[in-house]
Enzyme design. Structure first.
Site, mmCIF file in Angstrom:
data_model
loop_
_atom_site.group_PDB
_atom_site.id
_atom_site.type_symbol
_atom_site.label_atom_id
_atom_site.label_comp_id
_atom_site.label_asym_id
_atom_site.label_seq_id
_atom_site.Cartn_x
_atom_site.Cartn_y
_atom_site.Cartn_z
ATOM 1 N N THR A 239 0.829 -1.210 0.000
ATOM 2 C CA THR A 239 0.000 0.000 0.000
ATOM 3 C C THR A 239 0.865 1.262 0.000
ATOM 4 O O THR A 239 1.997 1.235 0.496
ATOM 5 C CB THR A 239 -0.899 -0.009 1.261
ATOM 6 O OG1 THR A 239 -1.440 1.287 1.462
ATOM 7 C CG2 THR A 239 -0.116 -0.370 2.520
ATOM 8 N N ASP A 240 0.304 2.351 -0.500
ATOM 9 C CA ASP A 240 1.018 3.638 -0.441
ATOM 10 C C ASP A 240 1.101 4.151 0.997
ATOM 11 O O ASP A 240 1.873 5.074 1.290
ATOM 12 C CB ASP A 240 0.350 4.681 -1.349
ATOM 13 C CG ASP A 240 -1.119 4.945 -1.016
ATOM 14 O OD1 ASP A 240 -1.691 4.242 -0.154
ATOM 15 O OD2 ASP A 240 -1.696 5.866 -1.634
ATOM 16 N N GLU A 241 0.314 3.541 1.903
ATOM 17 C CA GLU A 241 0.292 4.035 3.293
ATOM 18 C C GLU A 241 1.624 3.822 4.001
ATOM 19 O O GLU A 241 1.862 4.396 5.058
ATOM 20 C CB GLU A 241 -0.848 3.377 4.076
ATOM 21 C CG GLU A 241 -2.196 3.675 3.466
ATOM 22 C CD GLU A 241 -3.361 3.143 4.287
ATOM 23 O OE1 GLU A 241 -3.224 3.053 5.513
ATOM 24 O OE2 GLU A 241 -4.390 2.820 3.683
ATOM 25 N N TYR B 111 -1.781 -0.996 10.988
ATOM 26 C CA TYR B 111 -1.902 -1.636 9.671
ATOM 27 C C TYR B 111 -0.722 -1.272 8.774
ATOM 28 O O TYR B 111 -0.010 -2.139 8.264
ATOM 29 C CB TYR B 111 -3.223 -1.226 8.997
ATOM 30 C CG TYR B 111 -3.243 -1.475 7.504
ATOM 31 C CD1 TYR B 111 -3.200 -2.771 6.996
ATOM 32 C CD2 TYR B 111 -3.287 -0.408 6.590
ATOM 33 C CE1 TYR B 111 -3.205 -3.003 5.616
ATOM 34 C CE2 TYR B 111 -3.295 -0.636 5.221
ATOM 35 C CZ TYR B 111 -3.252 -1.935 4.739
ATOM 36 O OH TYR B 111 -3.244 -2.159 3.383
ATOM 37 N N LYS C 51 2.448 -3.488 7.079
ATOM 38 C CA LYS C 51 2.692 -3.590 5.627
ATOM 39 C C LYS C 51 4.115 -3.111 5.314
ATOM 40 O O LYS C 51 4.819 -3.710 4.503
ATOM 41 C CB LYS C 51 1.669 -2.760 4.836
ATOM 42 C CG LYS C 51 0.254 -3.271 4.885
ATOM 43 C CD LYS C 51 0.083 -4.673 4.311
ATOM 44 C CE LYS C 51 0.266 -4.738 2.806
ATOM 45 N NZ LYS C 51 -0.038 -6.098 2.275
HETATM 46 N N1 LIG Z 1 -7.988 -1.952 -0.211
HETATM 47 C C1 LIG Z 1 -7.132 -1.071 -0.725
HETATM 48 O O1 LIG Z 1 -7.524 -0.004 -1.162
HETATM 49 C C2 LIG Z 1 -5.661 -1.426 -0.837
HETATM 50 C C3 LIG Z 1 -4.787 -0.506 -1.424
HETATM 51 C C4 LIG Z 1 -3.438 -0.849 -1.586
HETATM 52 C C5 LIG Z 1 -2.997 -2.100 -1.190
HETATM 53 N N2 LIG Z 1 -3.862 -2.982 -0.611
HETATM 54 C C6 LIG Z 1 -3.355 -4.314 -0.245
HETATM 55 O O2 LIG Z 1 -4.004 -5.238 -1.103
HETATM 56 C C7 LIG Z 1 -4.159 -6.482 -0.428
HETATM 57 C C8 LIG Z 1 -5.599 -6.921 -0.464
HETATM 58 O O3 LIG Z 1 -6.411 -5.925 0.153
HETATM 59 P P1 LIG Z 1 -8.000 -6.062 0.182
HETATM 60 O O4 LIG Z 1 -8.552 -4.714 0.404
HETATM 61 O O5 LIG Z 1 -8.438 -6.866 -0.968
HETATM 62 O O6 LIG Z 1 -8.166 -6.929 1.525
HETATM 63 P P2 LIG Z 1 -9.399 -7.768 2.036
HETATM 64 O O7 LIG Z 1 -9.419 -7.564 3.506
HETATM 65 O O8 LIG Z 1 -10.632 -7.489 1.244
HETATM 66 O O9 LIG Z 1 -8.980 -9.286 1.723
HETATM 67 C C9 LIG Z 1 -7.953 -9.943 2.400
HETATM 68 C C10 LIG Z 1 -8.034 -11.413 2.050
HETATM 69 O O10 LIG Z 1 -6.922 -12.090 2.685
HETATM 70 C C11 LIG Z 1 -7.409 -13.264 3.345
HETATM 71 N N3 LIG Z 1 -6.554 -13.526 4.498
HETATM 72 C C12 LIG Z 1 -6.401 -12.772 5.628
HETATM 73 N N4 LIG Z 1 -5.526 -13.349 6.464
HETATM 74 C C13 LIG Z 1 -5.071 -14.480 5.850
HETATM 75 C C14 LIG Z 1 -4.138 -15.480 6.194
HETATM 76 N N5 LIG Z 1 -3.481 -15.441 7.364
HETATM 77 N N6 LIG Z 1 -3.912 -16.487 5.326
HETATM 78 C C15 LIG Z 1 -4.585 -16.544 4.140
HETATM 79 N N7 LIG Z 1 -5.488 -15.628 3.759
HETATM 80 C C16 LIG Z 1 -5.728 -14.598 4.607
HETATM 81 C C17 LIG Z 1 -8.850 -12.906 3.754
HETATM 82 O O11 LIG Z 1 -9.623 -14.081 3.994
HETATM 83 C C18 LIG Z 1 -9.302 -12.113 2.542
HETATM 84 O O12 LIG Z 1 -9.797 -12.963 1.532
HETATM 85 C C19 LIG Z 1 -3.609 -6.280 0.981
HETATM 86 O O13 LIG Z 1 -2.280 -6.758 1.016
HETATM 87 C C20 LIG Z 1 -3.645 -4.775 1.165
HETATM 88 O O14 LIG Z 1 -2.653 -4.351 2.062
HETATM 89 C C21 LIG Z 1 -5.187 -2.676 -0.419
#
Ligand SMILES: NC(=O)c1ccc[n+]([C@@H]2O[C@H](COP(=O)([O-])OP(=O)(O)OC[C@H]3O[C@@H](n4cnc5c(N)ncnc54)[C@H](O)[C@@H]3O)[C@@H](O)[C@H]2O)c1
Length: 340
Positions: free
Chosen positions: A129-131, A156, A160
């Site tokens: 993430t950009d965070e 969080y 990351k």
């Molecule tokens: N949401 C955003 O805007 C955003 C932006 C930049 C980066 N990200 C990154 O993208 C990735 C996905 O984000 P998201 O918003 O889709 O998250 P989300 O919370 O919707 O999904 C996370 C998924 O990971 C699974 N999970 C959690 N713990 C686990 C474990 N220990 N083992 C296996 N599976 C596990 C969950 O069951 C879920 O399906 C993350 O790494 C997040 O940091 C998100």
């Protein structure tokens, strides 16, 4: 400029039942039928197998398990040619209430995956993430760049950031063929109702007044999740080993603007929301400079009209009540307990 093209045939996508991971899996299924996908997902409250339902069974397989489980990884990883690591505890507000699962999944889980990638010599792409870069002032002309210092604010984002640093070290020390991408805020279908845009849309659909944190002027740099998926594929196949790529689509908007855009398209007055107390440590502004991704790998966003993307997203939640309804009540209860 690119190194040799990598052609993945059998990849593991961790967190492929979450929001962004499932959009990536669906995108790969549609655009790269030659690539088999094994989704490894623990199915936490944020994971939903319906997110990848209907995809061809010959191409997409779900393994329910934990990325922290070294024995499982040892069995699963051989025979695959890449790991794309999306799985995470992903919600800032939850990390403030209880950081423990964030440290476990985001830090320990990444460590275990890196060890497996190292042992079985598998290409590894890390979703971040950009965070990790902290925040910017509203009037600062600067945007985040890949070599900026890490200054995470929340439990969080600090987990990351920790996981990114592990990836950098495993590449440098052990030669793991790894890349990292740090993306801005995603929107689109299948996003959990705890997150900003789906929370507002589903609240209006339920007749609940939307809630806005702080003064509403915090800026997020929105990108459609399909553009994120396309960028990840480009980095996976053409990226330079050891490099960090920032993914963003020039989508800076403040929260009040986004909420009022949602209210307007859902037939509500612009002031039909309640102010609530701010999140502690709330980052002010994120903004991505995607030049490296654009110039080195030729990526460009295709969803450049936020208004159109928001229309489609509102429509998706309107027509998928069965999907979001089961999580809505529990999510609102959790927010209410925190006065948000
Ligand atoms: N949401 C955003 O805007 C955003 C932006 C930049 C980066 N990200 C990154 O993208 C990735 C996905 O984000 P998201 O918003 O889709 O998250 P989300 O919370 O919707 O999904 C996370 C998924 O990971 C699974 N999970 C959690 N713990 C686990 C474990 N220990 N083992 C296996 N599976 C596990 C969950 O069951 C879920 O399906 C993350 O790494 C997040 O940091 C998100």
């Amino acid at each position: 400029m690119s190194e040799e093209l990598f052609e993945p045939h059998n990849i593991i996508v961790t967190g492929g039942c979450g929001f962004i991971g499932s959009n990536f899996v669906r995108w790969v299924a549609e655009n790269h039928p030659e690539c088999h996908v094994t989704v490894l997902d623990k199915l936490t409250y944020a994971g939903n197998p319906d997110n990848i339902a209907g995809l061809p069974e010959s191409q997409v397989e779900l393994v329910v398990g934990d990325v922290c489980d070294a024995a499982l990884l040892d069995r699963l990883v051989p025979g695959h040619d890449a790991i794309v690591h999306y799985a995470a505890e992903s919600h800032n507000d939850n990390s403030i209430l209880d950081p423990e699962p964030f440290v476990q999944t985001n830090v320990v889980g990444t460590y275990r995956l890196l060890q497996a990638a190292r042992k079985h010599d598998v290409r590894y792409h890390h979703i971040s993430t950009d965070e990790v870069y902290g925040d910017l002032a509203l009037d600062e002309p600067r945007r985040f760049r890949p070599d900026d210092p890490y200054k995470p604010s929340s439990p969080y984002s600090s987990t990351k950031a920790s996981s990114d640093l592990l990836v950098r070290a495993w590449h440098r020390t052990y030669g793991v063929r790894a890349t990292i991408s740090n993306c801005s805020n995603n929107y689109g279908p299948y996003q959990h109702v705890e997150k900003f845009i789906p929370r507002q849309i589903t609240s209006i659909l339920c007749g609940i007044r939307p809630k806005l944190y702080g003064d509403g002027r915090n800026v997020r740099d929105w990108i459609h999740t399909e553009d994120h998926s396309r960028a990840v594929w480009d980095i996976l196949t053409k990226g330079h080993m050891g490099e960090t790529y920032l993914i963003g689509a020039d989508g800076e908007k403040d929260n009040i603007h986004v909420l009022q855009a949602i209210l307007e398209r859902m037939g509500q007055p612009a002031d039909a929301f309640d102010w609530v107390r701010d999140r502690p440590g709330h980052d002010r502004r994120y903004a991505i400079d995607p030049t490296k991704l654009e110039t080195e790998l030729g990526w460009k966003p295709i969803h450049t009209d936020f208004s159109e993307g928001l229309d489609q997203t509102v429509e998706w939640y309107r027509s998928h009540e069965d999907w979001w309804r089961p999580a809505k009540e529990a999510t609102e209860k959790k927010y209410a307990a925190q006065g948000q």
